[in-house]
Structures are given as C-alpha cells and as structure tokens.
Design a protein around this motif. Sequence first.
Motif, mmCIF file in Angstrom:
data_model
loop_
_atom_site.group_PDB
_atom_site.id
_atom_site.type_symbol
_atom_site.label_atom_id
_atom_site.label_comp_id
_atom_site.label_asym_id
_atom_site.label_seq_id
_atom_site.Cartn_x
_atom_site.Cartn_y
_atom_site.Cartn_z
ATOM 1 N N ALA A 11 0.826 -1.206 0.000
ATOM 2 C CA ALA A 11 0.000 0.000 0.000
ATOM 3 C C ALA A 11 0.860 1.255 0.000
ATOM 4 O O ALA A 11 0.587 2.223 -0.723
ATOM 5 C CB ALA A 11 -0.923 -0.009 1.226
ATOM 6 N N LEU A 12 1.937 1.252 0.803
ATOM 7 C CA LEU A 12 2.836 2.402 0.844
ATOM 8 C C LEU A 12 3.526 2.608 -0.499
ATOM 9 O O LEU A 12 3.704 3.744 -0.957
ATOM 10 C CB LEU A 12 3.872 2.217 1.950
ATOM 11 C CG LEU A 12 3.336 2.236 3.393
ATOM 12 C CD1 LEU A 12 4.446 1.872 4.370
ATOM 13 C CD2 LEU A 12 2.762 3.608 3.737
ATOM 14 N N ALA A 15 0.999 4.062 -2.904
ATOM 15 C CA ALA A 15 0.733 5.459 -2.574
ATOM 16 C C ALA A 15 1.826 6.378 -3.073
ATOM 17 O O ALA A 15 1.568 7.529 -3.450
ATOM 18 C CB ALA A 15 0.575 5.604 -1.057
ATOM 19 N N CYS A 84 -4.497 3.950 10.344
ATOM 20 C CA CYS A 84 -3.697 4.106 9.123
ATOM 21 C C CYS A 84 -3.026 2.809 8.693
ATOM 22 O O CYS A 84 -2.703 2.641 7.513
ATOM 23 C CB CYS A 84 -2.639 5.190 9.322
ATOM 24 S SG CYS A 84 -3.295 6.859 9.466
ATOM 25 N N GLY A 261 -10.504 5.965 -0.945
ATOM 26 C CA GLY A 261 -9.425 5.198 -0.346
ATOM 27 C C GLY A 261 -9.942 4.124 0.597
ATOM 28 O O GLY A 261 -9.450 2.982 0.590
ATOM 29 N N ALA A 270 -4.451 3.824 0.982
ATOM 30 C CA ALA A 270 -3.308 4.042 0.089
ATOM 31 C C ALA A 270 -3.634 3.538 -1.317
ATOM 32 O O ALA A 270 -4.188 2.460 -1.496
ATOM 33 C CB ALA A 270 -2.079 3.327 0.632
ATOM 34 N N GLY A 271 -3.277 4.327 -2.295
ATOM 35 C CA GLY A 271 -3.561 3.982 -3.683
ATOM 36 C C GLY A 271 -4.873 4.584 -4.140
ATOM 37 O O GLY A 271 -4.909 5.396 -5.056
ATOM 38 N N GLU A 274 -4.917 8.406 -3.573
ATOM 39 C CA GLU A 274 -4.049 9.091 -4.534
ATOM 40 C C GLU A 274 -4.687 9.141 -5.915
ATOM 41 O O GLU A 274 -4.633 10.181 -6.599
ATOM 42 C CB GLU A 274 -2.695 8.383 -4.606
ATOM 43 C CG GLU A 274 -1.768 8.639 -3.436
ATOM 44 C CD GLU A 274 -2.140 7.873 -2.182
ATOM 45 O OE1 GLU A 274 -1.589 8.171 -1.116
ATOM 46 O OE2 GLU A 274 -2.987 6.952 -2.277
ATOM 47 N N ARG A 298 -0.285 13.732 1.514
ATOM 48 C CA ARG A 298 -0.286 12.396 2.113
ATOM 49 C C ARG A 298 0.869 12.210 3.085
ATOM 50 O O ARG A 298 0.765 11.469 4.060
ATOM 51 C CB ARG A 298 -0.251 11.341 1.005
ATOM 52 C CG ARG A 298 -1.517 11.282 0.202
ATOM 53 C CD ARG A 298 -2.683 10.773 0.996
ATOM 54 N NE ARG A 298 -2.712 9.321 1.015
ATOM 55 C CZ ARG A 298 -3.509 8.594 1.800
ATOM 56 N NH1 ARG A 298 -4.298 9.195 2.669
ATOM 57 N NH2 ARG A 298 -3.479 7.278 1.757
ATOM 58 N N TYR A 302 -0.792 11.129 6.340
ATOM 59 C CA TYR A 302 -0.750 9.665 6.360
ATOM 60 C C TYR A 302 0.593 9.143 6.861
ATOM 61 O O TYR A 302 0.672 8.504 7.915
ATOM 62 C CB TYR A 302 -1.070 9.111 4.965
ATOM 63 C CG TYR A 302 -1.021 7.600 4.879
ATOM 64 C CD1 TYR A 302 -1.676 6.810 5.827
ATOM 65 C CD2 TYR A 302 -0.341 6.953 3.855
ATOM 66 C CE1 TYR A 302 -1.640 5.428 5.756
ATOM 67 C CE2 TYR A 302 -0.307 5.572 3.769
ATOM 68 C CZ TYR A 302 -0.952 4.810 4.725
ATOM 69 O OH TYR A 302 -0.918 3.441 4.657
ATOM 70 N N TYR A 303 1.675 9.447 6.153
ATOM 71 C CA TYR A 303 2.995 8.937 6.556
ATOM 72 C C TYR A 303 3.401 9.461 7.935
ATOM 73 O O TYR A 303 3.997 8.731 8.737
ATOM 74 C CB TYR A 303 4.058 9.320 5.528
ATOM 75 C CG TYR A 303 3.780 8.801 4.140
ATOM 76 C CD1 TYR A 303 3.619 7.443 3.896
ATOM 77 C CD2 TYR A 303 3.676 9.664 3.058
ATOM 78 C CE1 TYR A 303 3.362 6.959 2.633
ATOM 79 C CE2 TYR A 303 3.416 9.190 1.774
ATOM 80 C CZ TYR A 303 3.256 7.838 1.574
ATOM 81 O OH TYR A 303 3.002 7.371 0.320
#
Length: 331
Positions: A11-12, A15, A84, A261, A270-271, A274, A298, A302-303
């Motif tokens: 997922a990361l 993203a 998350c 999402g 994720a993905g 975006e 993001r 997110y991160y």
Amino acid sequence: MSRGVWLLLSALLAAALIPLLLGGTGLLGKLRGFPLDLLLLMLGMIVLCWNINAIRLRLLLKRLHRTTHLRSLAIVMATEFAICATPGGAGGPFTMMALLARRGVRPAQATAVFAVDHISDLLFFVCALIGILIYALFHALNPHVGWLLGGTAALMTGAIVLLFGLARFHRAVLRSNGRIMKRLGIKQSRRVRWGRKVLRFRNALKESLRMPHSTLAAVFGLTALHWLLRNSVLYITLVGLGAVIPWAWTFLIQMLALTAGQASLLPGGAGGAELASGALLTPMVGKSTAAAAILIWRAVTYYFYLIAGAPVFIHLAGRPLLNRLIRFRQA
C-alpha cells in the motif's frame, strides 16, 4: 514476513508510485520549491489536531475514567496509527478498546465512546457538505463533481438516519437477528451471548449520549476544529505550490479521495486516495502540481501518522497487540 506486513508495504509503495508517475519530470522541481516553513506549519497543525482529539477523548471519558492529557494524547496517536495501518481503518476501534480496557473501562463503554466520537465526525461532515452545497449554488461547479457531492451528502445523511433507526427499533432488530442466527444453526448460548453484548453496548451508548448538553456541544466543537485544521492541509499545500483554488473545493476533494481510499480496503486508503485526488486535482492545477500536492498532503496526513504513531503504539500496546493488528486481515 506476514501477509499483513506485505499488504502495508504494498500500500505504501502504491501510494508513492501513483503521484510519481503522474508528476513526471516536473515533480522534483515542484517539491524542491515548496517552502519549508509551510511544511512545518502543517506538521504543527497535525500535532494540534492530536491534542484537540485528546481533549475530546477526556471529555467523553469524564464519567468513566480520569486520565491525564498526555495519556489521552498517547491513546489518540496509537489509535490513529492503527487506523492508518489496517485495511479500512478496522484496527482503530480494536486498539482503543484494548488500551481503555487496561485502564478499567469496560469493552461496551469503550466501544460506545468510539461510536460517539465517530457520530460526531459524521454529523460534522454532513454539516460541512450542506455548507459546500450552499456555496456551490453561487459558484460554477463541474456536473461530475456536483453528482459526487450530492451522492456523498445523501450517503452520509442515510447513515445518520440508519443509526438513529437502529437505536429507535433495536428490539425488533435484535429479534430479527436472533431468528436469522437460529436459521443459520448458531447455538442458543452463543446467540444469547451476542445479544447481551449488543445490549451492553446500547446501554453504554445511551449513557454516553446522556452527558450534559454543554459537554456534547464541546465535543462537537472540538470535532469541527479538528477537521477544519486537518482538511486545510491540502489548501495550504496548493498555496505553497502557487496554485490557489477555493478552500471548499480542497475540502471536498479530500473527502471524496479518502472515501475512495476506504473503499479500496488498503491500509490508510493508500492507492485509492491518490488516484481519486489525482483525478479531481489534475484538471484544476495540472499534472505536476497535482502530483506534488498529493505527495505532500499524504506525507503530512498519512505517513506522519505512521511514523509518529508507531513508537507510541508499541510503547502503549506492546508487540503482542501490534502482531494481532498485522494479522488483522487474516482474521
């Protein structure tokens, strides 16, 4: 490595790759020119959001458990990390219940606190969507975005009506569920046990909603402040990139992107987030600017939650709960 870890890493990667492919050669220049002070401002806004949610949690727990602001802040950060890091954010309520249970809060009460918290979120978004609809009446709106806006408002309103309907007719719902479970061959002892759990949750939720009106109003006010700050991140990002569009549209884009999402059932959306935000932003600001905005947005929303929340989660919950969250998808 477990399937859950591979899912999170995939997922990361997705993203990060989507905006990189969208931005092309112009992306790096956009990122280099972004003001550092604006990035620090947005990170500070997220830290402020965590503190606002910690105050909100303390208000909701006031009649159940006395806790310090620092401990509430840690619970909020650990819960946000779990949201998350798990598909559809399913690990959030599980984490909050586990952490509150260690402090003497019963599972039904902890679930009720989480439910009131999210009902407040839902009410805010319905109010925000109504405000955006009113704003859209006086401004040009893409028909496609208009349909998305109307559909999202209808879904959220329907969710609130469904919640109140379940609360009002819970006895009939329990009887119907009991008959369905009986036809499925589920043992009576198990049906009774699940029925008791639902009733405990219902009673705890009813008790939580009986808090003084001033407390509930304060919770809603803090909810609004939190989401207004968090949903200003994309607008500030675009300002830093030199592409200013109305704040209302950036709010709407974030709502629709995060909804898409969640539908992807990948950790943190994720993905899907975006792709949706890229599709909505690109016609307004161009590919390279949209890609840079998505990466920065993001990274902040997110991160940063994953990086800052992981050590707090491990400190509070320990590795056993982390391993259970990683295997959550396999359950």
